[in-house]
Write an enzyme that holds these catalytic residues in place. Sequence first.
Site, PDB file in Angstrom:
ATOM      1  N   HIS A  82       1.268  -0.828   0.310  1.00  0.00           N
ATOM      2  CA  HIS A  82      -0.041  -0.363  -0.077  1.00  0.00           C
ATOM      3  C   HIS A  82       0.886   0.941  -0.094  1.00  0.00           C
ATOM      4  O   HIS A  82       1.817   1.295   0.940  1.00  0.00           O
ATOM      5  CB  HIS A  82      -0.682   0.325   1.211  1.00  0.00           C
ATOM      6  CG  HIS A  82      -1.452   1.717   1.554  1.00  0.00           C
ATOM      7  ND1 HIS A  82      -2.695   1.218   0.370  1.00  0.00           N
ATOM      8  CD2 HIS A  82      -1.951   1.800   1.935  1.00  0.00           C
ATOM      9  CE1 HIS A  82      -3.567   2.335   0.992  1.00  0.00           C
ATOM     10  NE2 HIS A  82      -2.389   3.305   1.858  1.00  0.00           N
ATOM     11  N   ARG A 168     -15.441  11.593   8.369  1.00  0.00           N
ATOM     12  CA  ARG A 168     -14.076  12.166   8.287  1.00  0.00           C
ATOM     13  C   ARG A 168     -14.326  13.436   7.331  1.00  0.00           C
ATOM     14  O   ARG A 168     -13.383  14.891   7.071  1.00  0.00           O
ATOM     15  CB  ARG A 168     -12.969  11.246   8.381  1.00  0.00           C
ATOM     16  CG  ARG A 168     -13.156  10.713   9.514  1.00  0.00           C
ATOM     17  CD  ARG A 168     -11.913   9.622   9.300  1.00  0.00           C
ATOM     18  NE  ARG A 168     -10.581  10.062   9.409  1.00  0.00           N
ATOM     19  CZ  ARG A 168      -9.995   9.309   8.648  1.00  0.00           C
ATOM     20  NH1 ARG A 168      -9.900   7.638   8.061  1.00  0.00           N
ATOM     21  NH2 ARG A 168      -8.388  10.235   8.672  1.00  0.00           N
ATOM     22  N   SER A 183      -8.047   3.286   9.055  1.00  0.00           N
ATOM     23  CA  SER A 183      -8.904   3.825   7.739  1.00  0.00           C
ATOM     24  C   SER A 183      -7.916   2.584   6.512  1.00  0.00           C
ATOM     25  O   SER A 183      -8.628   2.208   5.772  1.00  0.00           O
ATOM     26  CB  SER A 183      -8.813   5.172   6.987  1.00  0.00           C
ATOM     27  OG  SER A 183      -9.754   4.806   5.571  1.00  0.00           O
ATOM     28  N   LYS A 187      -8.862  -1.722   5.494  1.00  0.00           N
ATOM     29  CA  LYS A 187      -9.330  -2.841   3.699  1.00  0.00           C
ATOM     30  C   LYS A 187      -8.524  -3.682   3.348  1.00  0.00           C
ATOM     31  O   LYS A 187      -8.680  -4.690   3.515  1.00  0.00           O
ATOM     32  CB  LYS A 187      -9.507  -1.570   2.910  1.00  0.00           C
ATOM     33  CG  LYS A 187     -10.801  -0.559   3.343  1.00  0.00           C
ATOM     34  CD  LYS A 187     -11.096   1.047   2.205  1.00  0.00           C
ATOM     35  CE  LYS A 187      -9.733   1.392   2.329  1.00  0.00           C
ATOM     36  NZ  LYS A 187     -10.218   2.028   3.665  1.00  0.00           N
TER      37      LYS A 187
END
Length: 435
Positions: A82, A168, A183, A187
């Site tokens: 990521h 948010r 957050s 995922k």
Amino acid sequence: MTTRALLSDLRAGHVPDPDMLARFAQEVADGTVSAGQLGAFAMAVCMGPGLGEAGRVALTNGMARSGRHLSWDLGGPILDKHSTGGVGDPVSLVLAPMLAAAGAYVPMISGRGLGHTGGTLDKLEAIPGVSCDLDTDTFRSVVRETGAAIVAATSDIAPADRRLYAVRDVTSTVDQIDLITASILSKKLAAGLDALVLDVKAGSGAFMTDIAAARELARALVTTANGAGCRTAALVTAMDEPLAPSCGNALEIIAVMEVLTGVAADARLREVTLALGGTLMRIGGLAGDDAEGAARLAQTLDDGSAAERFGRMIAAMGGPVDFAARWKDRLPAAPVVRTVASEATGTLAAIDGTALGLAVVALGGGRAREDDTIDPSVGLSQIARIGTALDPGTPLCRIHAASDADADAAEAAVRKALHVGDAPSLKPLILERLP
């Protein structure tokens, strides 16, 4: 009852109980928590002492398990990467097929463009026919058959994060480190990973321009993910200029294919990809150390197996079956292409990466609003590197636009974003490794 007690603790300045945070995530997902309570929670976390490490792990795990949690029974480790976002950064599209060719499985749940940064899914869908909106059964099938799939999150993946992020976004509470961490990781953890590597960007083209802030986020992400049971490491990498020499969806796919096929491969893109991949191979159990992992991945480029895996993934996701061999003929091209040349003598001393990203958005290569349609052909290519010696006429970049008027506006933006001055002190690409 959980939400009221949690809000009361946060208002009193107390670090909340981890079990309470885990229950709160479930209640967010099932709708028990109202939008007003969600907003109050996000604001209280921003204004108070934060969640603490145990609380951050509990919220992340609770959000990850608030919906479907994937599990796998395949012949290799389940690995993923990521990035916190940058400009001209298509690393995921290079790394996923390399990992698949080296024996890993990569179920990558990714995102679309956000602000000035390009989205991995938008880049992939620049390839005609490709759809990243796969249902879970198709997602599983593509991973099993090709070794990798890069897809959008379905509505049942981390639904608590989907609700909290929307609140948010409209309450100016996006940039709190505990909430960012939960957050991002919720995922990823919902995908059932064995190991994860994080690319935390720092510089003018990143969301975090400050290296110290990027380092703080990297540490929070690593400790939280490891605390949640997923082997994780992070690299802090420089984003003072676009990583690839291109910004824009189809143009970045060209940069990806040049690396995968060895055609004029960009050294910076290859270096960062191998550094991240080598670390991931180590923590994923496919290599004894980072150098061995990077060498094994480099072999997949040299022998063509990474390009072959990418082509199989593209075909399985609806794209051309011959893309790996015919990619030069398969991508959309803009009708207006203009070279921007230097008007001064000196050295390219600095690049405002955010300004370049916004120039691509203005060309139509990104979204100013969520419902905007993207033109995959537009953007910037052959962007000069920091440190380039300039004379009048030296090329700075090429603009790919839908019209001359769009190209005019982009040229003005590019000239403001590229700064001529004294020779700069160049930063290394890899700023820090954790751990």
